[in-house]
Design a protein around this motif. Structure first.
Motif, short mmCIF file in Angstrom:
data_model
loop_
_atom_site.label_atom_id
_atom_site.label_comp_id
_atom_site.label_asym_id
_atom_site.label_seq_id
_atom_site.Cartn_x
_atom_site.Cartn_y
_atom_site.Cartn_z
N GLY A 46 6.70 12.30 25.57
CA GLY A 46 7.75 11.55 24.88
C GLY A 46 7.39 11.14 23.47
O GLY A 46 8.12 10.37 22.84
N ALA A 47 6.28 11.63 22.94
CA ALA A 47 5.86 11.29 21.58
C ALA A 47 6.89 11.80 20.58
O ALA A 47 7.41 12.91 20.72
CB ALA A 47 4.49 11.89 21.28
N ARG A 48 7.20 10.98 19.59
CA ARG A 48 8.18 11.37 18.58
C ARG A 48 7.87 10.67 17.26
O ARG A 48 7.53 9.50 17.23
CB ARG A 48 9.58 10.99 19.05
N VAL A 49 8.02 11.40 16.17
CA VAL A 49 7.87 10.85 14.83
C VAL A 49 9.00 11.40 13.98
O VAL A 49 9.39 12.56 14.10
CB VAL A 49 6.49 11.18 14.21
N VAL A 50 9.54 10.56 13.13
CA VAL A 50 10.54 10.96 12.14
C VAL A 50 10.00 10.50 10.80
O VAL A 50 9.66 9.32 10.63
CB VAL A 50 11.91 10.33 12.43
N ILE A 51 9.92 11.42 9.86
CA ILE A 51 9.39 11.12 8.54
C ILE A 51 10.57 10.98 7.58
O ILE A 51 11.35 11.92 7.41
CB ILE A 51 8.41 12.22 8.08
N LEU A 52 10.68 9.80 7.01
CA LEU A 52 11.73 9.50 6.05
C LEU A 52 11.11 9.44 4.67
O LEU A 52 9.95 9.11 4.52
CB LEU A 52 12.39 8.16 6.39
N GLU A 53 11.91 9.74 3.63
CA GLU A 53 11.34 9.71 2.29
C GLU A 53 12.26 9.01 1.31
O GLU A 53 13.46 8.89 1.52
CB GLU A 53 11.02 11.11 1.81
N VAL A 54 11.63 8.54 0.25
CA VAL A 54 12.32 7.95 -0.89
C VAL A 54 11.89 8.75 -2.12
O VAL A 54 10.85 9.41 -2.09
CB VAL A 54 11.98 6.45 -1.06
N PRO A 55 12.67 8.69 -3.19
CA PRO A 55 12.31 9.50 -4.36
C PRO A 55 10.94 9.16 -4.96
O PRO A 55 10.23 10.04 -5.40
CB PRO A 55 13.42 9.18 -5.37
N THR A 56 10.56 7.88 -4.98
CA THR A 56 9.24 7.51 -5.50
C THR A 56 8.66 6.41 -4.63
O THR A 56 9.39 5.72 -3.92
CB THR A 56 9.29 6.99 -6.95
N ALA A 57 7.36 6.27 -4.69
CA ALA A 57 6.69 5.21 -3.93
C ALA A 57 5.55 4.67 -4.77
O ALA A 57 4.98 5.38 -5.60
CB ALA A 57 6.16 5.75 -2.60
N THR A 58 5.21 3.42 -4.54
CA THR A 58 4.05 2.83 -5.17
C THR A 58 3.26 2.10 -4.09
O THR A 58 3.80 1.77 -3.03
CB THR A 58 4.44 1.81 -6.27
N LEU A 59 2.01 1.88 -4.34
CA LEU A 59 1.17 1.09 -3.46
C LEU A 59 0.88 -0.20 -4.21
O LEU A 59 0.25 -0.20 -5.26
CB LEU A 59 -0.14 1.83 -3.14
N GLU A 60 1.39 -1.30 -3.68
CA GLU A 60 1.24 -2.60 -4.33
C GLU A 60 0.16 -3.38 -3.58
O GLU A 60 0.30 -3.65 -2.40
CB GLU A 60 2.58 -3.34 -4.26
N LEU A 61 -0.90 -3.69 -4.26
CA LEU A 61 -2.00 -4.46 -3.67
C LEU A 61 -1.92 -5.88 -4.21
O LEU A 61 -1.88 -6.08 -5.42
CB LEU A 61 -3.35 -3.82 -4.03
N ALA A 62 -1.91 -6.85 -3.31
CA ALA A 62 -1.76 -8.24 -3.73
C ALA A 62 -2.71 -9.12 -2.94
O ALA A 62 -2.90 -8.92 -1.74
CB ALA A 62 -0.32 -8.71 -3.50
N ASN A 63 -3.30 -10.10 -3.63
CA ASN A 63 -4.19 -11.03 -2.93
C ASN A 63 -3.36 -12.07 -2.17
O ASN A 63 -2.15 -12.17 -2.37
CB ASN A 63 -5.20 -11.65 -3.89
N PRO A 64 -3.99 -12.84 -1.27
CA PRO A 64 -3.24 -13.81 -0.46
C PRO A 64 -2.45 -14.82 -1.28
O PRO A 64 -1.35 -15.22 -0.88
CB PRO A 64 -4.33 -14.50 0.36
N ALA A 65 -2.95 -15.22 -2.44
CA ALA A 65 -2.22 -16.17 -3.28
C ALA A 65 -0.91 -15.56 -3.79
O ALA A 65 0.13 -16.23 -3.83
CB ALA A 65 -3.09 -16.63 -4.44
N GLN A 66 -0.94 -14.28 -4.15
CA GLN A 66 0.27 -13.61 -4.61
C GLN A 66 1.26 -13.45 -3.46
O GLN A 66 2.47 -13.64 -3.64
CB GLN A 66 -0.05 -12.25 -5.24
N ILE A 67 0.77 -13.11 -2.28
CA ILE A 67 1.65 -12.99 -1.11
C ILE A 67 2.33 -14.33 -0.83
O ILE A 67 3.55 -14.39 -0.60
CB ILE A 67 0.86 -12.51 0.13
N ALA A 68 1.58 -15.41 -0.89
CA ALA A 68 2.15 -16.74 -0.68
C ALA A 68 3.18 -17.05 -1.76
O ALA A 68 4.24 -17.63 -1.48
CB ALA A 68 1.05 -17.79 -0.66
N TYR A 69 2.89 -16.67 -3.00
CA TYR A 69 3.82 -16.90 -4.10
C TYR A 69 5.11 -16.11 -3.90
O TYR A 69 6.22 -16.64 -4.05
CB TYR A 69 3.15 -16.54 -5.42
N ILE A 70 5.01 -14.85 -3.53
CA ILE A 70 6.20 -14.02 -3.27
C ILE A 70 7.01 -14.62 -2.12
O ILE A 70 8.23 -14.70 -2.19
CB ILE A 70 5.81 -12.55 -2.99
#
Length: 143
Positions: A46-70
């Motif tokens: 029963g394993a299943r995967v569906v791969i969805l895409e967007v035109p562009t992607a970024t990897l946003e790295l944020a420290n805990p203080a920024q996460i709390a601020y957001i």
């Protein structure tokens, strides 16, 4: 490195989300949010995967203080996270209010309605099927 053509060492980013209800997740991400289905695969047991895409992607790295601020900006308080790590998916959309309405109507739990951020975007926060928190945002222009 101006003028030099270099093959990037990474050519794709995939964020893999495990969900107990794949159909509900597909309904939200593909059908409501509009991500395009790139491919799908079935496996044993029963394993299943569906791969969805967007035109562009970024990897946003944020420290805990920024996460709390957001969280404070988008939700008005620290957001309750039902997952072990602070992972949130953000999707840029042309109309955050319309996307927020579609997501809410499509089964996403509203964490916070659209709010203008100090960095001039309109952001709304949701919890998607499977517990993942997602943000939809619309860039409003220069500050």
């Amino acid at each position: 490195m101006t003028g030099v053509s270099v093959t990037p060492p990474v050519t794709q980013l995939r964020l893999v989300l495990e969900t107990d209800d794949l159909e509900a997740a597909l309904a939200l991400y593909r059908d409501v949010l509009g991500l395009r289905e790139r491919e799908a695969h079935d496996g044993p047991g029963g394993a299943r995967v569906v791969i969805l895409e967007v035109p562009t992607a970024t990897l946003e790295l944020a420290n805990p203080a920024q996460i709390a601020y957001i969280d404070e900006v988008e939700v008005g308080r620290p957001a309750a996270h039902s997952y072990p790590l602070t992972v949130r998916i953000a999707f840029e959309v042309p109309d955050a209010a319309a996307a927020a309405h579609r997501l809410s109507a499509g089964g996403a739990h509203v964490v916070a309605t659209p709010v203008e951020t100090p960095w001039r975007s309109l952001n709304a926060r949701f919890e998607a099927p499977g517990g993942m928190q997602i943000t939809v945002f619309e860039e409003l222009g220069p500050a």
